[in-house]
Write an enzyme that holds these catalytic residues in place. Structure first.
Site, short mmCIF file in Angstrom:
data_model
loop_
_atom_site.label_atom_id
_atom_site.label_comp_id
_atom_site.label_asym_id
_atom_site.label_seq_id
_atom_site.Cartn_x
_atom_site.Cartn_y
_atom_site.Cartn_z
N THR A 150 0.86 -1.19 0.00
CA THR A 150 0.00 0.00 0.00
C THR A 150 0.90 1.24 0.00
O THR A 150 1.75 1.39 0.87
CB THR A 150 -0.90 0.00 1.27
N GLU B 293 -6.45 5.06 10.66
CA GLU B 293 -5.12 4.47 10.83
C GLU B 293 -4.17 5.39 10.08
O GLU B 293 -4.26 5.54 8.86
CB GLU B 293 -5.06 3.06 10.25
N HIS C 180 2.41 0.80 9.12
CA HIS C 180 3.15 0.67 7.86
C HIS C 180 4.64 0.93 8.07
O HIS C 180 5.02 2.02 8.51
CB HIS C 180 2.63 1.59 6.74
N1 PXP Z 1 -1.51 -0.83 7.66
C1 PXP Z 1 -1.92 -0.95 6.38
C2 PXP Z 1 -3.14 -0.21 5.97
C3 PXP Z 1 -1.25 -1.77 5.47
O1 PXP Z 1 -1.69 -1.86 4.20
C4 PXP Z 1 -0.13 -2.50 5.91
C5 PXP Z 1 0.56 -3.42 4.97
O2 PXP Z 1 -0.30 -4.44 4.60
C6 PXP Z 1 0.27 -2.35 7.25
C7 PXP Z 1 -0.42 -1.49 8.10
C8 PXP Z 1 1.43 -3.09 7.81
O3 PXP Z 1 2.60 -2.62 7.22
P1 PXP Z 1 3.94 -3.44 7.36
O4 PXP Z 1 3.69 -4.77 6.71
O5 PXP Z 1 4.94 -2.60 6.65
O6 PXP Z 1 4.20 -3.59 8.83
#
Ligand code: PXP
Length: 249
Positions: free
Chosen positions: A101, A151, A191
Protein backbone atom coordinates in the site's frame (compact mmCIF):
# COMPACT_ATOMS: atom_id res chain seq x y z
CA UNK A 1 -1.38 -0.03 26.57
CA UNK A 2 -1.37 0.15 22.78
CA UNK A 3 -2.91 -2.90 21.10
CA UNK A 4 -0.72 -4.76 18.62
CA UNK A 5 -2.46 -6.22 15.58
CA UNK A 6 -0.09 -8.54 13.74
CA UNK A 7 -0.41 -8.61 9.96
CA UNK A 8 0.22 -12.14 8.64
CA UNK A 9 -0.05 -11.38 4.90
CA UNK A 10 3.55 -12.31 4.23
CA UNK A 11 3.16 -15.78 5.65
CA UNK A 12 0.71 -16.22 2.77
CA UNK A 13 3.22 -14.54 0.43
CA UNK A 14 5.69 -17.36 1.13
CA UNK A 15 3.02 -20.00 0.67
CA UNK A 16 1.84 -18.45 -2.61
CA UNK A 17 5.44 -18.46 -3.93
CA UNK A 18 4.92 -22.21 -4.32
CA UNK A 19 1.12 -22.31 -4.46
CA UNK A 20 1.20 -24.93 -1.77
CA UNK A 21 -0.45 -25.30 1.64
CA UNK A 22 2.34 -24.05 3.90
CA UNK A 23 3.29 -21.98 5.76
CA UNK A 24 -0.15 -21.31 7.18
CA UNK A 25 -1.22 -17.74 8.00
CA UNK A 26 -3.66 -19.21 10.56
CA UNK A 27 -0.83 -21.02 12.39
CA UNK A 28 1.14 -17.77 12.43
CA UNK A 29 -1.91 -15.89 13.71
CA UNK A 30 -2.38 -18.43 16.52
CA UNK A 31 1.28 -18.06 17.54
CA UNK A 32 0.89 -14.27 17.53
CA UNK A 33 -2.17 -14.70 19.74
CA UNK A 34 -0.20 -16.96 22.12
CA UNK A 35 2.56 -14.35 22.25
CA UNK A 36 0.13 -11.66 23.42
CA UNK A 37 -0.98 -9.83 20.26
CA UNK A 38 -4.43 -8.30 20.58
CA UNK A 39 -5.56 -8.78 17.01
CA UNK A 40 -4.75 -10.08 13.56
CA UNK A 41 -4.73 -8.05 10.37
CA UNK A 42 -4.92 -9.42 6.84
CA UNK A 43 -5.23 -7.63 3.52
CA UNK A 44 -7.37 -9.33 0.90
CA UNK A 45 -5.96 -7.72 -2.22
CA UNK A 46 -7.91 -7.61 -5.46
CA UNK A 47 -5.18 -9.63 -7.21
CA UNK A 48 -5.08 -12.20 -4.34
CA UNK A 49 -1.29 -12.12 -4.36
CA UNK A 50 -1.03 -13.36 -0.77
CA UNK A 51 -4.17 -13.76 1.34
CA UNK A 52 -6.91 -15.81 -0.38
CA UNK A 53 -10.67 -15.67 0.29
CA UNK A 54 -10.45 -19.01 2.10
CA UNK A 55 -7.74 -17.63 4.44
CA UNK A 56 -10.13 -14.88 5.54
CA UNK A 57 -12.79 -17.46 6.43
CA UNK A 58 -10.35 -19.81 8.15
CA UNK A 59 -8.65 -17.07 10.18
CA UNK A 60 -11.97 -15.47 11.12
CA UNK A 61 -13.13 -18.80 12.57
CA UNK A 62 -9.77 -19.96 13.91
CA UNK A 63 -8.67 -17.06 16.10
CA UNK A 64 -10.37 -15.87 19.24
CA UNK A 65 -9.13 -12.29 18.99
CA UNK A 66 -10.42 -9.55 16.68
CA UNK A 67 -9.79 -9.77 12.94
CA UNK A 68 -9.04 -6.54 11.11
CA UNK A 69 -9.66 -7.01 7.39
CA UNK A 70 -7.89 -4.57 5.08
CA UNK A 71 -9.40 -4.05 1.65
CA UNK A 72 -10.01 -1.60 -1.15
CA UNK A 73 -13.41 0.13 -1.06
CA UNK A 74 -14.82 -1.91 -3.95
CA UNK A 75 -18.19 -3.63 -4.26
CA UNK A 76 -16.56 -7.07 -4.46
CA UNK A 77 -14.59 -6.55 -1.24
CA UNK A 78 -17.47 -5.06 0.74
CA UNK A 79 -19.63 -8.04 -0.24
CA UNK A 80 -16.97 -10.39 1.17
CA UNK A 81 -16.67 -8.36 4.38
CA UNK A 82 -20.43 -8.36 4.93
CA UNK A 83 -20.50 -12.13 4.49
CA UNK A 84 -17.49 -12.95 6.70
CA UNK A 85 -18.12 -10.21 9.27
CA UNK A 86 -14.72 -9.43 10.72
CA UNK A 87 -14.43 -7.25 13.83
CA UNK A 88 -13.16 -4.36 11.73
CA UNK A 89 -12.68 -3.38 8.09
CA UNK A 90 -9.81 -1.05 7.21
CA UNK A 91 -10.22 0.62 3.87
CA UNK A 92 -7.04 1.22 1.91
CA UNK A 93 -6.38 2.46 -1.61
CA UNK A 94 -5.10 -0.22 -3.94
CA UNK A 95 -3.13 -0.15 -7.16
CA UNK A 96 -2.40 -3.38 -9.00
CA UNK A 97 1.23 -2.53 -9.78
CA UNK A 98 2.22 -1.45 -6.26
CA UNK A 99 4.44 -3.68 -4.10
CA UNK A 100 2.60 -2.64 -0.96
CA UNK A 101 0.00 0.00 0.00
CA UNK A 102 1.65 3.20 -1.17
CA UNK A 103 -0.35 5.95 0.43
CA UNK A 104 -3.47 6.74 2.37
CA UNK A 105 -7.03 6.73 1.14
CA UNK A 106 -8.29 10.00 -0.31
CA UNK A 107 -11.38 10.26 1.89
CA UNK A 108 -12.19 13.83 0.80
CA UNK A 109 -12.87 12.81 -2.80
CA UNK A 110 -15.22 9.89 -2.03
CA UNK A 111 -17.21 10.86 1.03
CA UNK A 112 -20.58 9.75 -0.39
CA UNK A 113 -19.33 6.30 -1.36
CA UNK A 114 -17.50 5.83 1.95
CA UNK A 115 -20.57 6.91 3.94
CA UNK A 116 -22.62 4.25 2.13
CA UNK A 117 -19.99 1.62 2.90
CA UNK A 118 -19.92 2.71 6.55
CA UNK A 119 -23.71 2.30 6.75
CA UNK A 120 -23.54 -1.24 5.34
CA UNK A 121 -20.70 -2.27 7.67
CA UNK A 122 -22.32 -0.75 10.74
CA UNK A 123 -25.56 -2.54 9.94
CA UNK A 124 -23.59 -5.79 10.41
CA UNK A 125 -21.80 -4.35 13.49
CA UNK A 126 -18.44 -4.20 11.72
CA UNK A 127 -16.20 -1.29 12.72
CA UNK A 128 -14.83 0.95 9.98
CA UNK A 129 -11.27 2.24 9.96
CA UNK A 130 -9.75 4.43 7.25
CA UNK A 131 -6.06 4.27 6.37
CA UNK A 132 -5.05 7.88 5.70
CA UNK A 133 -1.93 9.95 5.32
CA UNK A 134 -1.17 12.33 8.20
CA UNK A 135 -3.26 15.15 6.78
CA UNK A 136 -5.79 17.13 8.80
CA UNK A 137 -8.22 17.46 5.89
CA UNK A 138 -8.38 13.68 5.60
CA UNK A 139 -8.93 13.39 9.36
CA UNK A 140 -11.85 15.82 9.16
CA UNK A 141 -13.32 13.95 6.19
CA UNK A 142 -13.05 10.65 8.14
CA UNK A 143 -15.05 12.29 10.92
CA UNK A 144 -17.66 13.57 8.45
CA UNK A 145 -18.28 10.08 7.06
CA UNK A 146 -18.59 8.82 10.68
CA UNK A 147 -15.77 6.28 10.55
CA UNK A 148 -14.94 4.68 13.87
CA UNK A 149 -11.20 5.16 13.53
CA UNK A 150 -8.35 6.34 11.39
CA UNK A 151 -5.12 4.47 10.83
CA UNK A 152 -2.37 6.99 10.17
CA UNK A 153 0.04 5.90 7.46
CA UNK A 154 3.54 5.79 8.95
CA UNK A 155 5.08 4.57 5.68
CA UNK A 156 6.72 7.85 4.74
CA UNK A 157 8.07 8.39 8.28
CA UNK A 158 9.71 4.95 8.18
CA UNK A 159 11.31 5.53 4.77
CA UNK A 160 12.84 8.99 5.26
CA UNK A 161 16.56 9.23 5.98
CA UNK A 162 17.23 12.84 6.94
CA UNK A 163 16.67 13.66 10.62
CA UNK A 164 14.85 16.94 9.94
CA UNK A 165 12.53 15.29 7.40
CA UNK A 166 11.76 12.45 9.83
CA UNK A 167 11.04 15.05 12.52
CA UNK A 168 8.70 17.00 10.23
CA UNK A 169 6.79 13.85 9.21
CA UNK A 170 6.55 12.73 12.82
CA UNK A 171 5.08 16.10 13.68
CA UNK A 172 2.45 15.67 10.95
CA UNK A 173 1.57 12.27 12.45
CA UNK A 174 1.34 13.78 15.96
CA UNK A 175 -0.88 16.65 14.76
CA UNK A 176 -3.19 14.30 12.85
CA UNK A 177 -3.41 11.93 15.82
CA UNK A 178 -4.37 14.80 18.11
CA UNK A 179 -6.94 16.14 15.67
CA UNK A 180 -8.46 12.67 15.21
CA UNK A 181 -8.78 12.11 18.96
CA UNK A 182 -10.23 15.61 19.47
CA UNK A 183 -12.90 14.78 16.92
CA UNK A 184 -13.80 11.55 18.68
CA UNK A 185 -12.10 9.17 16.28
CA UNK A 186 -10.02 6.28 17.54
CA UNK A 187 -6.48 6.67 16.29
CA UNK A 188 -4.34 3.82 14.99
CA UNK A 189 -1.12 3.76 12.96
CA UNK A 190 0.94 1.44 10.83
CA UNK A 191 3.15 0.67 7.86
CA UNK A 192 6.88 0.02 7.82
CA UNK A 193 7.27 -0.14 11.58
CA UNK A 194 10.12 -2.05 13.24
CA UNK A 195 11.52 -2.39 16.77
CA UNK A 196 13.39 0.90 16.43
CA UNK A 197 11.10 3.30 14.54
CA UNK A 198 8.02 2.13 16.49
CA UNK A 199 9.28 4.03 19.55
CA UNK A 200 8.35 7.52 18.33
CA UNK A 201 4.96 6.28 17.21
CA UNK A 202 4.22 4.41 20.46
CA UNK A 203 5.09 7.64 22.30
CA UNK A 204 2.11 9.46 20.70
CA UNK A 205 -0.52 9.42 23.45
CA UNK A 206 -3.57 9.28 21.15
CA UNK A 207 -2.49 6.09 19.39
CA UNK A 208 -4.44 3.04 20.54
CA UNK A 209 -3.60 0.38 17.98
CA UNK A 210 -0.67 -0.51 15.71
CA UNK A 211 -0.73 -2.74 12.63
CA UNK A 212 2.64 -4.34 12.01
CA UNK A 213 3.40 -7.12 9.54
CA UNK A 214 6.43 -7.23 7.29
CA UNK A 215 9.05 -6.69 9.97
CA UNK A 216 7.52 -9.18 12.42
CA UNK A 217 7.19 -11.92 9.79
CA UNK A 218 10.79 -11.22 8.72
CA UNK A 219 12.06 -11.47 12.30
CA UNK A 220 10.06 -14.68 12.76
CA UNK A 221 12.40 -16.34 10.27
CA UNK A 222 15.31 -15.82 12.65
CA UNK A 223 13.70 -16.16 16.05
CA UNK A 224 10.25 -17.66 15.63
CA UNK A 225 6.87 -15.97 15.44
CA UNK A 226 6.20 -15.88 19.18
CA UNK A 227 9.55 -14.28 20.03
CA UNK A 228 9.22 -11.76 17.21
CA UNK A 229 5.79 -10.70 18.49
CA UNK A 230 6.88 -10.63 22.16
CA UNK A 231 9.82 -8.41 21.28
CA UNK A 232 7.55 -5.97 19.42
CA UNK A 233 5.10 -5.86 22.32
CA UNK A 234 8.03 -5.15 24.67
CA UNK A 235 9.36 -2.38 22.41
CA UNK A 236 5.94 -0.72 22.43
CA UNK A 237 5.46 -1.25 26.17
CA UNK A 238 8.87 0.21 27.04
CA UNK A 239 7.94 3.41 25.20
CA UNK A 240 4.44 3.64 26.68
CA UNK A 241 5.89 3.13 30.20
CA UNK A 242 8.55 5.77 29.54
CA UNK A 243 5.87 8.28 28.55
CA UNK A 244 3.86 7.43 31.67
CA UNK A 245 6.99 8.04 33.80
CA UNK A 246 7.55 11.43 32.11
CA UNK A 247 3.94 12.29 32.81
CA UNK A 248 4.26 11.54 36.50
CA UNK A 249 7.36 13.74 37.03
N1 PXP B 1 -1.51 -0.83 7.66
C1 PXP B 1 -1.92 -0.95 6.38
C2 PXP B 1 -3.14 -0.21 5.97
C3 PXP B 1 -1.25 -1.77 5.47
O1 PXP B 1 -1.69 -1.86 4.20
C4 PXP B 1 -0.13 -2.50 5.91
C5 PXP B 1 0.56 -3.42 4.97
O2 PXP B 1 -0.30 -4.44 4.60
C6 PXP B 1 0.27 -2.35 7.25
C7 PXP B 1 -0.42 -1.49 8.10
C8 PXP B 1 1.43 -3.09 7.81
O3 PXP B 1 2.60 -2.62 7.22
P1 PXP B 1 3.94 -3.44 7.36
O4 PXP B 1 3.69 -4.77 6.71
O5 PXP B 1 4.94 -2.60 6.65
O6 PXP B 1 4.20 -3.59 8.83
Amino acid sequence: MIRLFVNVDHVATIREARKTIEPSPLEAALLAEKAGAQGITIHLREDRRHIQDEDVRIIRKGISMPLNLEMAPTEEMIKIALEIQPYQVSLVPEKRQEITTEGGLDVCSQETNLSKIREKLHYKKILLSLFIDPDEEQVDAAKRIKADSIEINTGKYTELLLAEEIEAELERIQISAKRGAERGLKVFAGHGLNYKNVKNIAAIPEIEELNIGHFIVGQAIYRGMENAVIEMINAIKREVDKQADFGSI
